[in-house]
Design a protein around this motif. Structure first.
Motif: not given
Ligand SMILES: Cc1cc2nc3c(=O)[nH]c(=O)nc-3n(C[C@H](O)[C@H](O)[C@H](O)COP(=O)(O)O)c2cc1C
Length: 313
Positions: A19-40
């Motif tokens: 998962f990832s969470r953004t603000d209303t403009h699509g700016i990343i605020q948060s996420g989980n470890a899988v999101f971070q790992r896979v994104s590189g």
């Protein structure tokens, strides 16, 4: 033309959800470890950046047009998305994006259905058209919906509900576990509603075919002169009855379509609640590391999950 994809696929497992969470403009605020790992990317490189950081150039603009169009109206959306990792590899997800306090939440799973493989071909053709014909995103989105209609989806909402339900069920199978019974029951009701629509179309077509019967009657009545008056009256009555039956069939079809739309919506919300529930459970087991604070994130996810569980109930 989009470049031939020669890039390597970034692996992740079926049991992983991100998962990832953004603000209303699509700016990343948060996420989980899988999101971070896979994104590189490191957390420092992700937080505060526009989500298009992971955009893959093969993705048709149409998909993001539809995504933003729905979430800006407060509607959840589901979409197949191909993303690019920091080192240039790619990975496919089925993403479910929902409005959440202060922005949007995207929960993603690994897709595997036949529909997913067909969609990849549709995306390739669409991206090609976007570049070759300089298609505007709205026109490209309309083209995508036309293509989905040829595959039996009345609109994008019908497509995303079927796609999500299919992916959730396929993933359960991959993980050798039972699927939630509600997804199957929604599928059964959808099949019945579709069967009713097919029957209504068959009956309607047979009346259209018989339209000439009345015309033939009228021609015969005219030839018979006065003696044909009764025949002429029968023909008029026949016309009237046909019109009434057709009007009833139209109402019947509209109602069956409403049933389809409602059940599709219910199926989508139920499947959404299921994966939100699971991503939350996985997140609770994750060690925070240098990622976003769990203390801040978990209450938001719990609130979202409860909201969607209420909607699906
Ligand atoms: C919650 C959320 C998640 C998103 N996830 C992705 C994603 O995984 N990949 C992606 O390319 N765009 C994602 N987007 C859409 C991007 O904001 C952006 O519209 C898209 O990358 C297209 O960018 P462009 O229009 O600047 O080309 C997401 C948006 C939101 C609000």
């Amino acid at each position: 033309m989009p470049p031939e994809d020669t890039t390597e696929e970034m692996p992740f497992r079926f049991d992983e959800l991100f998962f990832s969470r953004t603000d209303t403009h699509g700016i990343i605020q948060s996420g989980n470890a899988v999101f971070q790992r896979v994104s590189g990317y490191s957390w420092d490189e992700l937080i505060g950046k526009a989500h298009k950081l992971v955009r893959h150039p093969d993705m048709p603009r149409a998909v993001f047009y539809l995504l933003w169009d729905r979430i800006k109206r407060g509607e959840p959306v589901g979409a197949y998305i191909k993303n690019r990792t920091k080192d240039g590899r790619h990975y496919w997800v089925f993403a479910v994006v929902t409005p959440i306090e202060g922005g949007f939440l995207s929960v993603r799973l690994k897709p595997s259905t036949a529909l997913f493989h067909n969609v990849q071909k549709e995306y390739d053709a669409l991206r090609h058209a976007e570049i070759a014909d300089k298609l505007a995103p709205a026109d490209s989105a309309a083209r995508l919906c036309e293509r989905l209609a040829t595959r039996g989806f009345s609109d994008y909402a019908a497509f995303m509900a079927t796609a999500l339900a299919g992916e959730v069920a396929a993933r359960d199978k991959m993980l050798s576990r039972d699927s939630d019974g509600r997804i199957k029951r929604f599928g059964d009701v959808l099949e019945c509603a579709r069967a009713l629509l097919t029957e209504a179309a068959t009956v309607s077509a047979s009346y259209t075919k018989n339209e000439r019967v009345s015309l033939n009657f009228q021609v015969q009545a005219a030839k018979l002169g006065e003696a044909g008056a009764a025949t002429g009256q029968i023909s008029k009555n026949y016309d009237l009855i046909c019109a009434q039956i057709n009007a009833s069939l139209e109402k019947f079809t509209a109602t069956a379509n409403d049933v389809l739309t409602t059940v599709n919506g219910g199926q989508f919300l139920t499947a959404t609640a299921l994966i939100q529930n699971e991503v939350l459970a996985l997140f609770r087991c994750e060690t925070a590391g240098d990622g976003p604070s769990h203390d801040g994130e978990i209450p938001l996810l719990v609130h979202q999950m409860n909201a969607y569980q209420r909607l699906d109930g």
